[in-house]
Design a protein around this motif. Structure first.
Motif, PDB file in Angstrom:
ATOM      1  N   ALA A   1       0.820  -1.210   0.000  1.00 31.32           N
ATOM      2  CA  ALA A   1       0.000   0.000   0.000  1.00 31.32           C
ATOM      3  C   ALA A   1       0.855   1.261   0.000  1.00 31.32           C
ATOM      4  O   ALA A   1       0.397   2.319  -0.398  1.00 31.32           O
ATOM      5  N   GLN A   2       2.091   1.162   0.464  1.00 27.74           N
ATOM      6  CA  GLN A   2       2.924   2.348   0.636  1.00 27.74           C
ATOM      7  C   GLN A   2       4.018   2.464  -0.418  1.00 27.74           C
ATOM      8  O   GLN A   2       4.958   3.209  -0.244  1.00 27.74           O
ATOM      9  N   GLY A   3       3.932   1.703  -1.501  1.00 28.90           N
ATOM     10  CA  GLY A   3       4.931   1.794  -2.545  1.00 28.90           C
ATOM     11  C   GLY A   3       6.075   0.817  -2.337  1.00 28.90           C
ATOM     12  O   GLY A   3       6.001  -0.092  -1.512  1.00 28.90           O
ATOM     13  N   VAL A   4       7.126   1.011  -3.109  1.00 31.97           N
ATOM     14  CA  VAL A   4       8.288   0.128  -3.086  1.00 31.97           C
ATOM     15  C   VAL A   4       9.478   0.887  -2.517  1.00 31.97           C
ATOM     16  O   VAL A   4       9.806   1.982  -2.973  1.00 31.97           O
ATOM     17  N   LYS A   5      10.137   0.308  -1.510  1.00 31.88           N
ATOM     18  CA  LYS A   5      11.298   0.933  -0.884  1.00 31.88           C
ATOM     19  C   LYS A   5      12.559   0.145  -1.197  1.00 31.88           C
ATOM     20  O   LYS A   5      12.622  -1.060  -0.965  1.00 31.88           O
ATOM     21  N   ILE A   6      13.561   0.855  -1.715  1.00 28.54           N
ATOM     22  CA  ILE A   6      14.864   0.266  -2.010  1.00 28.54           C
ATOM     23  C   ILE A   6      15.898   0.894  -1.095  1.00 28.54           C
ATOM     24  O   ILE A   6      16.001   2.117  -1.011  1.00 28.54           O
ATOM     25  N   GLY A   7      16.668   0.058  -0.399  1.00 27.85           N
ATOM     26  CA  GLY A   7      17.695   0.560   0.505  1.00 27.85           C
ATOM     27  C   GLY A   7      19.082   0.455  -0.110  1.00 27.85           C
ATOM     28  O   GLY A   7      19.471  -0.618  -0.569  1.00 27.85           O
ATOM     29  N   ILE A   8      19.814   1.563  -0.123  1.00 28.80           N
ATOM     30  CA  ILE A   8      21.213   1.572  -0.559  1.00 28.80           C
ATOM     31  C   ILE A   8      22.063   1.516   0.702  1.00 28.80           C
ATOM     32  O   ILE A   8      22.172   2.491   1.444  1.00 28.80           O
ATOM     33  N   LEU A   9      22.674   0.355   0.957  1.00 25.36           N
ATOM     34  CA  LEU A   9      23.463   0.153   2.162  1.00 25.36           C
ATOM     35  C   LEU A   9      24.925  -0.012   1.760  1.00 25.36           C
ATOM     36  O   LEU A   9      25.291  -1.006   1.127  1.00 25.36           O
ATOM     37  N   ASN A  10      25.752   0.982   2.112  1.00 26.93           N
ATOM     38  CA  ASN A  10      27.138   0.951   1.633  1.00 26.93           C
ATOM     39  C   ASN A  10      28.079   1.703   2.569  1.00 26.93           C
ATOM     40  O   ASN A  10      27.669   2.211   3.614  1.00 26.93           O
ATOM     41  N   ASP A  11      29.339   1.763   2.168  1.00 19.02           N
ATOM     42  CA  ASP A  11      30.364   2.497   2.898  1.00 19.02           C
ATOM     43  C   ASP A  11      30.364   3.939   2.403  1.00 19.02           C
ATOM     44  O   ASP A  11      30.706   4.201   1.252  1.00 19.02           O
ATOM     45  N   GLN A  12      29.983   4.868   3.267  1.00 15.59           N
ATOM     46  CA  GLN A  12      29.909   6.271   2.875  1.00 15.59           C
ATOM     47  C   GLN A  12      30.979   7.134   3.533  1.00 15.59           C
ATOM     48  O   GLN A  12      31.050   8.337   3.276  1.00 15.59           O
ATOM     49  N   SER A  13      31.839   6.523   4.353  1.00 16.04           N
ATOM     50  CA  SER A  13      32.805   7.325   5.104  1.00 16.04           C
ATOM     51  C   SER A  13      34.174   6.673   5.239  1.00 16.04           C
ATOM     52  O   SER A  13      35.065   7.234   5.876  1.00 16.04           O
ATOM     53  N   GLY A  14      34.350   5.495   4.658  1.00 16.79           N
ATOM     54  CA  GLY A  14      35.591   4.763   4.861  1.00 16.79           C
ATOM     55  C   GLY A  14      36.360   4.467   3.596  1.00 16.79           C
ATOM     56  O   GLY A  14      36.321   5.227   2.623  1.00 16.79           O
ATOM     57  N   VAL A  15      37.011   3.323   3.588  1.00 16.93           N
ATOM     58  CA  VAL A  15      37.947   2.963   2.525  1.00 16.93           C
ATOM     59  C   VAL A  15      37.276   2.803   1.167  1.00 16.93           C
ATOM     60  O   VAL A  15      37.923   2.965   0.123  1.00 16.93           O
ATOM     61  N   TYR A  16      35.975   2.506   1.146  1.00 14.56           N
ATOM     62  CA  TYR A  16      35.267   2.306  -0.119  1.00 14.56           C
ATOM     63  C   TYR A  16      34.291   3.439  -0.449  1.00 14.56           C
ATOM     64  O   TYR A  16      33.454   3.300  -1.342  1.00 14.56           O
ATOM     65  N   ALA A  17      34.392   4.553   0.257  1.00 18.05           N
ATOM     66  CA  ALA A  17      33.439   5.653   0.048  1.00 18.05           C
ATOM     67  C   ALA A  17      33.515   6.207  -1.365  1.00 18.05           C
ATOM     68  O   ALA A  17      32.487   6.542  -1.977  1.00 18.05           O
ATOM     69  N   ASP A  18      34.722   6.328  -1.922  1.00 21.46           N
ATOM     70  CA  ASP A  18      34.860   6.856  -3.283  1.00 21.46           C
ATOM     71  C   ASP A  18      34.452   5.834  -4.332  1.00 21.46           C
ATOM     72  O   ASP A  18      34.150   6.191  -5.473  1.00 21.46           O
ATOM     73  N   TYR A  19      34.460   4.575  -3.943  1.00 13.00           N
ATOM     74  CA  TYR A  19      34.083   3.483  -4.852  1.00 13.00           C
ATOM     75  C   TYR A  19      32.574   3.467  -5.084  1.00 13.00           C
ATOM     76  O   TYR A  19      32.106   3.034  -6.139  1.00 13.00           O
ATOM     77  N   GLY A  20      31.820   3.912  -4.106  1.00 12.49           N
ATOM     78  CA  GLY A  20      30.361   3.924  -4.217  1.00 12.49           C
ATOM     79  C   GLY A  20      29.787   5.083  -3.437  1.00 12.49           C
ATOM     80  O   GLY A  20      29.562   6.163  -3.945  1.00 12.49           O
ATOM     81  N   GLY A  21      29.571   4.848  -2.133  1.00 18.77           N
ATOM     82  CA  GLY A  21      29.135   5.906  -1.233  1.00 18.77           C
ATOM     83  C   GLY A  21      27.975   6.736  -1.736  1.00 18.77           C
ATOM     84  O   GLY A  21      26.994   6.226  -2.270  1.00 18.77           O
ATOM     85  N   LYS A  22      28.108   8.049  -1.583  1.00 12.95           N
ATOM     86  CA  LYS A  22      27.033   8.966  -1.982  1.00 12.95           C
ATOM     87  C   LYS A  22      26.802   8.956  -3.489  1.00 12.95           C
ATOM     88  O   LYS A  22      25.712   9.291  -3.962  1.00 12.95           O
ATOM     89  N   TYR A  23      27.828   8.551  -4.237  1.00 13.94           N
ATOM     90  CA  TYR A  23      27.691   8.523  -5.695  1.00 13.94           C
ATOM     91  C   TYR A  23      26.746   7.401  -6.127  1.00 13.94           C
ATOM     92  O   TYR A  23      25.965   7.555  -7.077  1.00 13.94           O
ATOM     93  N   SER A  24      26.791   6.276  -5.436  1.00 10.16           N
ATOM     94  CA  SER A  24      25.866   5.188  -5.727  1.00 10.16           C
ATOM     95  C   SER A  24      24.430   5.581  -5.396  1.00 10.16           C
ATOM     96  O   SER A  24      23.497   5.218  -6.107  1.00 10.16           O
ATOM     97  N   LEU A  25      24.263   6.316  -4.306  1.00 11.09           N
ATOM     98  CA  LEU A  25      22.932   6.798  -3.945  1.00 11.09           C
ATOM     99  C   LEU A  25      22.379   7.698  -5.037  1.00 11.09           C
ATOM    100  O   LEU A  25      21.223   7.556  -5.457  1.00 11.09           O
ATOM    101  N   GLU A  26      23.199   8.622  -5.504  1.00 11.11           N
ATOM    102  CA  GLU A  26      22.748   9.529  -6.562  1.00 11.11           C
ATOM    103  C   GLU A  26      22.440   8.763  -7.841  1.00 11.11           C
ATOM    104  O   GLU A  26      21.447   9.034  -8.526  1.00 11.11           O
ATOM    105  N   ALA A  27      23.280   7.763  -8.158  1.00 13.10           N
ATOM    106  CA  ALA A  27      23.039   6.949  -9.351  1.00 13.10           C
ATOM    107  C   ALA A  27      21.724   6.179  -9.245  1.00 13.10           C
ATOM    108  O   ALA A  27      20.977   6.059 -10.223  1.00 13.10           O
ATOM    109  N   ALA A  28      21.437   5.659  -8.047  1.00 12.61           N
ATOM    110  CA  ALA A  28      20.187   4.922  -7.840  1.00 12.61           C
ATOM    111  C   ALA A  28      18.982   5.843  -8.010  1.00 12.61           C
ATOM    112  O   ALA A  28      17.979   5.462  -8.630  1.00 12.61           O
TER     113      ALA A  28
END
Length: 235
Positions: free
Chosen positions: A22-49
């Protein structure tokens, strides 16, 4: 293309469940946003999603698609706690990215328990689609087996037949070292040694000295993200 494909897979995977939501579809982006892999994905993956959802039209079967996110800090226990809260309290339908293999394996097991979909695009251990595979999990992109066969096989055949590994001390590093070692051996090569390096190390000097003293023709970096960058710079 990666983000568009991911959104399409996620939406198609959720279609069977969508009519009951009833409330739509929720997708969770769970990743490293502050550590060794932050540049690999992080906030950029969120924006891409978010861009991918927009490209997809923002809904599936009349249900609005919402994207939420959190930083797991490369900690499997924290990632599992976030994922459990998302599934049980916040009605998240699917979790994706899951940077860091130990995190991906932990969340994948919880997703199996909750009968929820997870799509791993940020972790590489071959266990994700091997012994740890579940009916609810997808592994999209490369894995340690592919890296081993491609890079390890080609270098050994080209004459790099002795190896020493600098291995990230967690699931991804172990898998990459093992898969590559198997390929090296199958091509007639030999692994002369290895050392395990803590994740997010700032000083690789002692580990590199061990690799140098081994006289191996190839130093295999079984790591990723800033760990790879720093080990190459210091080498």
């Amino acid at each position: 293309m990666k983000s568009g494909f991911l959104a399409a897979v996620a939406a198609c995977s959720l279609m069977l469940a969508a009519p009951a939501m009833a409330q739509g579809v929720k997708i969770g982006i769970l990743n490293d946003q502050s550590g060794v892999y932050a540049d690999y994905g992080g906030k950029y993956s969120l924006e891409a999603a978010r861009m991918a959802v927009e490209d997809f039209g923002g809904e599936v079967l009349g249900q609005k698609i919402e994207v939420v996110t959190a930083d797991h800090q490369n900690k499997p226990d924290l990632a599992t706690a976030i994922a459990r809260r998302w599934y049980e309290v916040e009605n998240v339908d699917m979790i994706t990215e899951l940077t860091t293999s130990s995190v991906a394996l932990a969340v994948q097991e919880l997703s199996k328990e909750k009968k929820k979909i997870d799509i791993v695009v940020g972790a590489a251990t071959s266990r994700i689609s091997g012994d740890a595979c579940t009916p609810y999990s997808f592994h999209w992109a490369y894995d340690t087996r592919a890296l081993a066969v491609g890079t390890g096989g080609a270098l050994t055949e080209a004459g790099g037949d002795t190896w020493f590994f600098l291995t990230a001390d967690y699931a991804f590093g172990y898998a990459l070292e093992k898969d590559t070692s198997d390929i090296v051996a199958s091509k007639g090569g030999k692994v002369v040694g290895s050392v395990r390096v803590p994740l997010n190390s700032s000083d690789f000097s002692s580990f590199l000295l061990q690799a140098q003293s081994s006289k191996a023709k190839i130093i295999g970096l079984a790591n990723a993200g800033l760990d790879t960058t720093n080990s190459i710079k210091q080498a």
